[in-house]
Write an enzyme that holds these catalytic residues in place. Structure first.
Site, PDB file in Angstrom:
ATOM      1  N   HIS A 109      70.137  32.043  26.430  1.00 27.24           N
ATOM      2  CA  HIS A 109      70.115  32.800  25.165  1.00 27.24           C
ATOM      3  C   HIS A 109      68.697  32.996  24.645  1.00 27.24           C
ATOM      4  CE1 HIS A 109      74.527  31.493  24.219  1.00 27.24           C
ATOM      5  NE2 HIS A 109      74.460  32.460  25.095  1.00 27.24           N
ATOM      6  N   CYS A 117      58.325  42.550  22.654  1.00 25.33           N
ATOM      7  CA  CYS A 117      57.826  43.745  21.973  1.00 25.33           C
ATOM      8  C   CYS A 117      58.755  44.924  22.258  1.00 25.33           C
ATOM      9  CB  CYS A 117      56.403  44.068  22.465  1.00 25.33           C
ATOM     10  SG  CYS A 117      55.751  45.569  21.697  1.00 25.33           S
ATOM     11  N   SER A 177      80.486  23.754  21.626  1.00 19.07           N
ATOM     12  CA  SER A 177      81.828  23.886  21.042  1.00 19.07           C
ATOM     13  C   SER A 177      82.733  24.748  21.905  1.00 19.07           C
ATOM     14  CB  SER A 177      81.716  24.524  19.648  1.00 19.07           C
ATOM     15  OG  SER A 177      81.130  25.825  19.769  1.00 19.07           O
ATOM     16  N   LEU A 202      80.666  15.465  21.182  1.00 20.04           N
ATOM     17  CA  LEU A 202      81.026  14.546  20.088  1.00 20.04           C
ATOM     18  C   LEU A 202      82.534  14.502  19.881  1.00 20.04           C
ATOM     19  CD1 LEU A 202      79.702  12.764  17.892  1.00 20.04           C
ATOM     20  CD2 LEU A 202      79.831  14.736  16.341  1.00 20.04           C
ATOM     21  N   GLU A 203      83.150  15.690  20.064  1.00 22.13           N
ATOM     22  CA  GLU A 203      84.616  15.794  19.851  1.00 22.13           C
ATOM     23  C   GLU A 203      85.151  16.817  20.848  1.00 22.13           C
ATOM     24  OE1 GLU A 203      84.017  17.069  15.887  1.00 22.13           O
ATOM     25  OE2 GLU A 203      83.101  18.918  16.588  1.00 22.13           O
TER      26      GLU A 203
HETATM   27  C1  BV8 Z   1      77.940  39.284  25.508  1.00 25.69           C
HETATM   28  C2  BV8 Z   1      71.268  33.058  19.980  1.00 25.69           C
HETATM   29  C3  BV8 Z   1      78.358  41.294  26.649  1.00 25.69           C
HETATM   30  C4  BV8 Z   1      71.111  33.313  18.559  1.00 25.69           C
HETATM   31  C5  BV8 Z   1      73.616  32.951  20.406  1.00 25.69           C
HETATM   32  C6  BV8 Z   1      86.030  37.792  21.993  1.00 25.69           C
HETATM   33  C7  BV8 Z   1      86.311  37.027  23.097  1.00 25.69           C
HETATM   34  C8  BV8 Z   1      85.304  36.689  24.002  1.00 25.69           C
HETATM   35  C9  BV8 Z   1      83.999  37.102  23.786  1.00 25.69           C
HETATM   36  C10 BV8 Z   1      83.721  37.838  22.681  1.00 25.69           C
HETATM   37  C11 BV8 Z   1      84.727  38.201  21.779  1.00 25.69           C
HETATM   38  N1  BV8 Z   1      84.144  38.930  20.794  1.00 25.69           N
HETATM   39  C12 BV8 Z   1      82.808  39.040  21.048  1.00 25.69           C
HETATM   40  C13 BV8 Z   1      82.564  38.395  22.194  1.00 25.69           C
HETATM   41  C14 BV8 Z   1      81.307  38.246  22.856  1.00 25.69           C
HETATM   42  C15 BV8 Z   1      80.430  37.235  22.128  1.00 25.69           C
HETATM   43  C16 BV8 Z   1      81.177  35.968  21.785  1.00 25.69           C
HETATM   44  O1  BV8 Z   1      81.359  35.114  22.615  1.00 25.69           O
HETATM   45  N2  BV8 Z   1      81.595  35.856  20.510  1.00 25.69           N
HETATM   46  C17 BV8 Z   1      82.324  34.673  20.114  1.00 25.69           C
HETATM   47  C18 BV8 Z   1      81.911  34.305  18.688  1.00 25.69           C
HETATM   48  C19 BV8 Z   1      83.821  34.972  20.222  1.00 25.69           C
HETATM   49  N3  BV8 Z   1      79.386  36.909  23.054  1.00 25.69           N
HETATM   50  C20 BV8 Z   1      78.306  37.686  23.098  1.00 25.69           C
HETATM   51  O2  BV8 Z   1      78.108  38.621  22.359  1.00 25.69           O
HETATM   52  C21 BV8 Z   1      77.324  37.375  24.204  1.00 25.69           C
HETATM   53  N4  BV8 Z   1      77.004  38.582  24.881  1.00 25.69           N
HETATM   54  O3  BV8 Z   1      79.104  38.976  25.571  1.00 25.69           O
HETATM   55  O4  BV8 Z   1      77.429  40.409  26.037  1.00 25.69           O
HETATM   56  C22 BV8 Z   1      77.578  42.380  27.270  1.00 25.69           C
HETATM   57  C23 BV8 Z   1      78.021  42.878  28.462  1.00 25.69           C
HETATM   58  C24 BV8 Z   1      77.319  43.901  29.056  1.00 25.69           C
HETATM   59  C25 BV8 Z   1      76.180  44.411  28.447  1.00 25.69           C
HETATM   60  C26 BV8 Z   1      75.746  43.884  27.230  1.00 25.69           C
HETATM   61  C27 BV8 Z   1      76.449  42.862  26.630  1.00 25.69           C
HETATM   62  C28 BV8 Z   1      76.029  36.815  23.645  1.00 25.69           C
HETATM   63  C29 BV8 Z   1      76.282  35.456  23.071  1.00 25.69           C
HETATM   64  C30 BV8 Z   1      74.945  34.853  22.654  1.00 25.69           C
HETATM   65  C31 BV8 Z   1      74.806  34.926  21.163  1.00 25.69           C
HETATM   66  N5  BV8 Z   1      73.613  34.194  20.770  1.00 25.69           N
HETATM   67  N6  BV8 Z   1      72.487  32.320  20.107  1.00 25.69           N
HETATM   68  C32 BV8 Z   1      70.741  32.044  17.855  1.00 25.69           C
HETATM   69  O5  BV8 Z   1      70.737  30.968  18.465  1.00 25.69           O
HETATM   70  O6  BV8 Z   1      70.454  32.185  16.671  1.00 25.69           O
HETATM   71  S1  BV8 Z   1      75.050  32.078  20.376  1.00 25.69           S
HETATM   72  C33 BV8 Z   1      74.881  30.599  19.527  1.00 25.69           C
HETATM   73  O7  BV8 Z   1      76.091  29.896  19.761  1.00 25.69           O
HETATM   74  C34 BV8 Z   1      73.804  29.664  20.054  1.00 25.69           C
HETATM   75  O8  BV8 Z   1      73.169  30.116  21.227  1.00 25.69           O
HETATM   76  C35 BV8 Z   1      74.587  28.434  20.419  1.00 25.69           C
HETATM   77  O9  BV8 Z   1      74.002  27.703  21.400  1.00 25.69           O
HETATM   78  C36 BV8 Z   1      75.822  29.081  20.863  1.00 25.69           C
HETATM   79  C37 BV8 Z   1      76.987  28.216  21.131  1.00 25.69           C
HETATM   80  O10 BV8 Z   1      77.074  27.280  20.123  1.00 25.69           O
HETATM   81  P1  BV8 Z   1      76.948  25.739  20.551  1.00 25.69           P
HETATM   82  O11 BV8 Z   1      75.655  25.555  21.274  1.00 25.69           O
HETATM   83  O12 BV8 Z   1      78.188  25.335  21.230  1.00 25.69           O
HETATM   84  O13 BV8 Z   1      76.790  25.078  19.148  1.00 25.69           O
HETATM   85  P2  BV8 Z   1      77.980  24.751  18.138  1.00 25.69           P
HETATM   86  O14 BV8 Z   1      77.372  24.378  16.833  1.00 25.69           O
HETATM   87  O15 BV8 Z   1      78.997  25.846  18.202  1.00 25.69           O
HETATM   88  O16 BV8 Z   1      78.673  23.441  18.760  1.00 25.69           O
HETATM   89  C38 BV8 Z   1      77.938  22.241  18.804  1.00 25.69           C
HETATM   90  C39 BV8 Z   1      78.835  21.229  19.498  1.00 25.69           C
HETATM   91  O17 BV8 Z   1      78.096  20.014  19.614  1.00 25.69           O
HETATM   92  C40 BV8 Z   1      80.087  20.909  18.714  1.00 25.69           C
HETATM   93  O18 BV8 Z   1      81.197  20.926  19.592  1.00 25.69           O
HETATM   94  C41 BV8 Z   1      79.843  19.503  18.178  1.00 25.69           C
HETATM   95  O19 BV8 Z   1      81.036  18.730  18.173  1.00 25.69           O
HETATM   96  C42 BV8 Z   1      78.899  18.937  19.184  1.00 25.69           C
HETATM   97  N7  BV8 Z   1      77.986  17.928  18.654  1.00 25.69           N
HETATM   98  C43 BV8 Z   1      77.451  17.867  17.406  1.00 25.69           C
HETATM   99  N8  BV8 Z   1      76.684  16.759  17.316  1.00 25.69           N
HETATM  100  C44 BV8 Z   1      76.716  16.147  18.527  1.00 25.69           C
HETATM  101  C45 BV8 Z   1      77.545  16.884  19.378  1.00 25.69           C
HETATM  102  N9  BV8 Z   1      77.792  16.522  20.649  1.00 25.69           N
HETATM  103  C46 BV8 Z   1      77.202  15.384  21.093  1.00 25.69           C
HETATM  104  N10 BV8 Z   1      76.385  14.622  20.323  1.00 25.69           N
HETATM  105  C47 BV8 Z   1      76.128  14.964  19.048  1.00 25.69           C
HETATM  106  N11 BV8 Z   1      75.326  14.186  18.300  1.00 25.69           N
END
Ligand code: BV8
Length: 228
Positions: A109, A117, A177, A202-203
């Site tokens: 990502h 640019c 997640s 974590l979960e």
């Molecule tokens: C694409 C950069 C196509 C920005 C990010 C419906 C179904 C399927 C897909 C989609 C849909 N609708 C839309 C889509 C596509 C979409 C998507 O998946 N949406 C989701 C919301 C449904 N995906 C996209 O758009 C991707 N691109 O599909 O392109 C395409 C095809 C052809 C041509 C062009 C395009 C792009 C996705 C990337 C988006 N950018 N980040 C930024 O960072 O600001 S995503 C963002 O979420 C971050 O990158 C982050 O890393 C990512 C995932 O989140 P996590 O890392 O999992 O973090 P989160 O907080 O969610 O979870 C943390 C976990 O850690 C938890 O489970 C927690 O329990 C645990 N935790 C907490 N503390 C601890 C711990 N574990 C262990 N120890 C601890 N101490």
């Protein structure tokens, strides 16, 4: 002698949580204060560039004050010592895997210290803020954006990731997640390709049912224990 497996490790924001970097969807996570469509999409950047640039300036600055934790250190040790193929595919923008000493890291990502640019397409290393629209180091145009994959944009180096999943005997998902695709689908790809699958989180994540095994607890404990 058991064959040494090829390993693909997917990491998410949870592996950096204990370093003090906000996650997205845990309690108090980033998206509680910001709606993702307001800050992490090309449309948002078009609509309100100052909001988006300010959001990423804040995160770029915060990340630079953080340090790797025991989970990053354990994976770096594994990377250094593992004689077979090993690839850390991270969804994270931070460079804590590299600063812990890992070298086989792929930022699908993008990275917080990289800018892109939109005038000349060059990518540059960048530590400062973008809100003042500084000139591109290559072409001088005030056209820099964070080199980050927003929603609706294609993640980086997907072909390399699928190549690694093809070769993998073991797929480990750490601190994510399972909410964002295509990363959230890698466990299914890995299973279909015959790899064993392990979740360390974590979960239970949204995809926990797809894993052969799942261990839950803080990454600094369960990742270090797994690497041992
Ligand atoms: C694409 C950069 C196509 C920005 C990010 C419906 C179904 C399927 C897909 C989609 C849909 N609708 C839309 C889509 C596509 C979409 C998507 O998946 N949406 C989701 C919301 C449904 N995906 C996209 O758009 C991707 N691109 O599909 O392109 C395409 C095809 C052809 C041509 C062009 C395009 C792009 C996705 C990337 C988006 N950018 N980040 C930024 O960072 O600001 S995503 C963002 O979420 C971050 O990158 C982050 O890393 C990512 C995932 O989140 P996590 O890392 O999992 O973090 P989160 O907080 O969610 O979870 C943390 C976990 O850690 C938890 O489970 C927690 O329990 C645990 N935790 C907490 N503390 C601890 C711990 N574990 C262990 N120890 C601890 N101490």
């Amino acid at each position: 002698m058991a064959t040494i497996p090829n390993i693909v490790i997917l990491t998410g924001a949870g592996i950096s949580a204990e370093s003090g970097i906000d996650t997205f969807r845990s309690a108090g996570g980033l998206w509680e204060s910001y709606a993702v469509e307001d800050v992490a999409t090309p449309e948002a950047f078009e609509r309100d560039p100052d909001l988006v640039l300010g959001f990423y300036d804040m995160r770029r600055e915060a990340i630079q004050t953080k340090t790797p934790n025991a989970a990053h250190m354990a994976l770096a040790r594994l990377d250094r010592e593992w004689g077979k193929d090993l690839l850390i595919v991270t969804q994270n923008l931070d460079d804590l895997h590299e600063r812990a000493g890992a070298s086989r890291v792929l930022h699908m990502h993008g990275e917080h210290l990289s800018v892109w640019c939109t005038a000349c397409d060059a990518r540059s290393r960048w530590k400062e803020t973008l809100i003042e629209r500084p000139p591109c180091p290559e072409c001088g145009e005030p056209a820099l954006r964070p080199d980050i994959v927003w929603f609706g944009e294609m993640p980086y180096r997907m072909d390399e990731i699928f190549e690694a999943l093809h070769e993998a005997d073991l797929f480990v998902s750490i601190g994510t997640s399972g909410a964002v695709y295509p990363a959230a689908g890698f466990v299914r790809n890995a299973r279909e390709l015959g790899a064993a699958t392990l979740e360390l989180n974590l979960e239970p994540s949204q995809g926990t049912g797809w894993f052969d095994e799942a261990r839950h607890g803080p990454a600094t404990q369960i990742v270090s224990q797994w690497v041992e």
